[in-house]
Design a protein around this motif. Sequence first.
Motif, PDB file in Angstrom:
ATOM      1  N   UNK A 148      35.531 -41.124  26.151  1.00  0.00           N
ATOM      2  CA  UNK A 148      36.692 -40.524  27.077  1.00  0.00           C
ATOM      3  C   UNK A 148      36.901 -41.300  28.067  1.00  0.00           C
ATOM      4  N   UNK A 149      38.341 -41.764  28.473  1.00  0.00           N
ATOM      5  CA  UNK A 149      38.500 -42.395  29.573  1.00  0.00           C
ATOM      6  C   UNK A 149      38.256 -41.306  31.039  1.00  0.00           C
ATOM      7  N   UNK A 150      37.626 -42.113  31.985  1.00  0.00           N
ATOM      8  CA  UNK A 150      37.443 -41.325  33.140  1.00  0.00           C
ATOM      9  C   UNK A 150      38.882 -41.125  33.864  1.00  0.00           C
ATOM     10  N   UNK A 151      39.186 -40.004  34.698  1.00  0.00           N
ATOM     11  CA  UNK A 151      40.419 -39.851  35.557  1.00  0.00           C
ATOM     12  C   UNK A 151      40.528 -41.120  36.429  1.00  0.00           C
ATOM     13  N   UNK A 152      41.936 -41.562  36.464  1.00  0.00           N
ATOM     14  CA  UNK A 152      42.228 -42.610  37.528  1.00  0.00           C
ATOM     15  C   UNK A 152      41.975 -41.793  38.957  1.00  0.00           C
ATOM     16  N   UNK A 153      41.685 -42.426  39.997  1.00  0.00           N
ATOM     17  CA  UNK A 153      41.497 -41.912  41.113  1.00  0.00           C
ATOM     18  C   UNK A 153      42.627 -42.433  42.088  1.00  0.00           C
ATOM     19  N   UNK A 165      44.918 -38.437  31.421  1.00  0.00           N
ATOM     20  CA  UNK A 165      43.428 -38.033  31.440  1.00  0.00           C
ATOM     21  C   UNK A 165      42.822 -37.276  32.569  1.00  0.00           C
ATOM     22  N   UNK A 166      42.128 -36.556  32.463  1.00  0.00           N
ATOM     23  CA  UNK A 166      41.262 -36.081  33.862  1.00  0.00           C
ATOM     24  C   UNK A 166      41.007 -34.515  33.524  1.00  0.00           C
ATOM     25  N   UNK A 167      40.310 -34.215  34.475  1.00  0.00           N
ATOM     26  CA  UNK A 167      39.884 -32.635  34.318  1.00  0.00           C
ATOM     27  C   UNK A 167      40.748 -31.582  33.805  1.00  0.00           C
TER      28      UNK A 167
END
Length: 127
Positions: free
Chosen positions: A1-6, A40-42
């Motif tokens: 899974x791709x981590x969320x972009x900050x 993507x993200x939480x």
Amino acid sequence: MTPPIRFPQPMVSPNPLTPFEIENALQQLPGWKALPIFIPGAEPNRGTELVKTYQFASYDVALGFINKASEHIAVVQHHPAWEVTWGTVKARLTTWDIEHKLSRYDLDLAKYLDNLSSEYPPPRDKK
């Protein structure tokens, strides 16, 4: 899974375009499409982006286009996502400050990129 972009804290708060404004703008922006995107993200989120693919004579010419565009982009502080493959540049525009909706910033940058691309020779036909 791709981590969320900050993303950094928003510096502006433009108004999102209405569906009517988007459709009207697309009539003035040949080759651009408004497409849904998934962020993507939480908390998965959906947005919209403007997308157009430019064709150039070579990889170096494509990078030259991006480098020249980056001078303007640094001034206006509105950054596209780029995808570069050989002599092809795909530009993806969205306004993350308003949860990845489209704004006037996207339309203005699309117009700028179209004008800039006209300064570059088209790819030569292969024989």
